[in-house]
Design a protein around this motif. Structure first.
Motif, PDB file in Angstrom:
ATOM      1  N   TYR A  10       0.831  -1.203   0.000  1.00  0.00           N
ATOM      2  CA  TYR A  10       0.000   0.000   0.000  1.00  0.00           C
ATOM      3  C   TYR A  10       0.866   1.253   0.000  1.00  0.00           C
ATOM      4  CZ  TYR A  10      -3.083   3.679   1.680  1.00  0.00           C
ATOM      5  OH  TYR A  10      -3.762   4.855   1.814  1.00  0.00           O
ATOM      6  N   LEU A  40       1.067   3.986  -2.905  1.00  0.00           N
ATOM      7  CA  LEU A  40       0.683   5.350  -2.565  1.00  0.00           C
ATOM      8  C   LEU A  40       1.777   6.340  -2.961  1.00  0.00           C
ATOM      9  CD1 LEU A  40      -1.644   6.877  -1.118  1.00  0.00           C
ATOM     10  CD2 LEU A  40      -0.297   6.683   0.970  1.00  0.00           C
ATOM     11  N   THR A  41       3.019   5.999  -2.674  1.00  0.00           N
ATOM     12  CA  THR A  41       4.124   6.910  -2.988  1.00  0.00           C
ATOM     13  C   THR A  41       4.378   7.011  -4.489  1.00  0.00           C
ATOM     14  OG1 THR A  41       5.770   5.169  -2.672  1.00  0.00           O
ATOM     15  CG2 THR A  41       5.268   6.572  -0.769  1.00  0.00           C
ATOM     16  N   LYS A  42       3.995   5.999  -5.234  1.00  0.00           N
ATOM     17  CA  LYS A  42       4.155   6.046  -6.690  1.00  0.00           C
ATOM     18  C   LYS A  42       2.919   6.615  -7.365  1.00  0.00           C
ATOM     19  CE  LYS A  42       7.496   2.338  -6.880  1.00  0.00           C
ATOM     20  NZ  LYS A  42       7.750   0.956  -7.227  1.00  0.00           N
ATOM     21  N   ASP A  43       1.973   7.075  -6.572  1.00  0.00           N
ATOM     22  CA  ASP A  43       0.745   7.721  -7.038  1.00  0.00           C
ATOM     23  C   ASP A  43      -0.156   6.781  -7.844  1.00  0.00           C
ATOM     24  OD1 ASP A  43      -0.810   9.990  -6.872  1.00  0.00           O
ATOM     25  OD2 ASP A  43      -0.104  10.808  -8.762  1.00  0.00           O
ATOM     26  N   TYR A  44      -0.094   5.468  -7.523  1.00  0.00           N
ATOM     27  CA  TYR A  44      -1.022   4.515  -8.136  1.00  0.00           C
ATOM     28  C   TYR A  44      -2.367   4.559  -7.411  1.00  0.00           C
ATOM     29  CZ  TYR A  44       3.052   2.437 -10.452  1.00  0.00           C
ATOM     30  OH  TYR A  44       4.171   2.235 -11.199  1.00  0.00           O
ATOM     31  N   ILE A  45      -2.319   4.946  -6.124  1.00  0.00           N
ATOM     32  CA  ILE A  45      -3.518   5.062  -5.296  1.00  0.00           C
ATOM     33  C   ILE A  45      -3.653   6.524  -4.927  1.00  0.00           C
ATOM     34  CG2 ILE A  45      -4.612   4.453  -3.110  1.00  0.00           C
ATOM     35  CD1 ILE A  45      -3.022   1.863  -3.156  1.00  0.00           C
ATOM     36  N   ARG A  46      -4.849   7.056  -5.088  1.00  0.00           N
ATOM     37  CA  ARG A  46      -5.073   8.479  -4.761  1.00  0.00           C
ATOM     38  C   ARG A  46      -6.136   8.606  -3.728  1.00  0.00           C
ATOM     39  NH1 ARG A  46      -4.012  11.286 -10.500  1.00  0.00           N
ATOM     40  NH2 ARG A  46      -2.547   9.756 -11.125  1.00  0.00           N
TER      41      ARG A  46
END
Length: 49
Positions: free
Chosen positions: A39, A43-49
């Motif tokens: 997760y 999150l840090t790779k901006d796959y989850i916003r």
């Protein structure tokens, strides 16, 4: 037995469904710590916003 990456030339929806099933199966076997790490990475790779 589940089908794996064997549908070359299949339509996009079929391939997408196959990939989702594969990912769901893999995620089901992760520990809580592994899920948290995944997760955070997503999150840090901006796959989850």
């Amino acid at each position: 037995m589940a089908k794996t990456f064997s549908h070359f030339g299949a339509d996009d929806d079929t391939r997408r469904s196959e990939l989702i099933r594969t990912i769901e199966h893999a995620v089901e076997h992760l520990t809580s710590a592994e899920l948290e790490a995944l997760y955070y990475d997503m999150l840090t790779k901006d796959y989850i916003r």
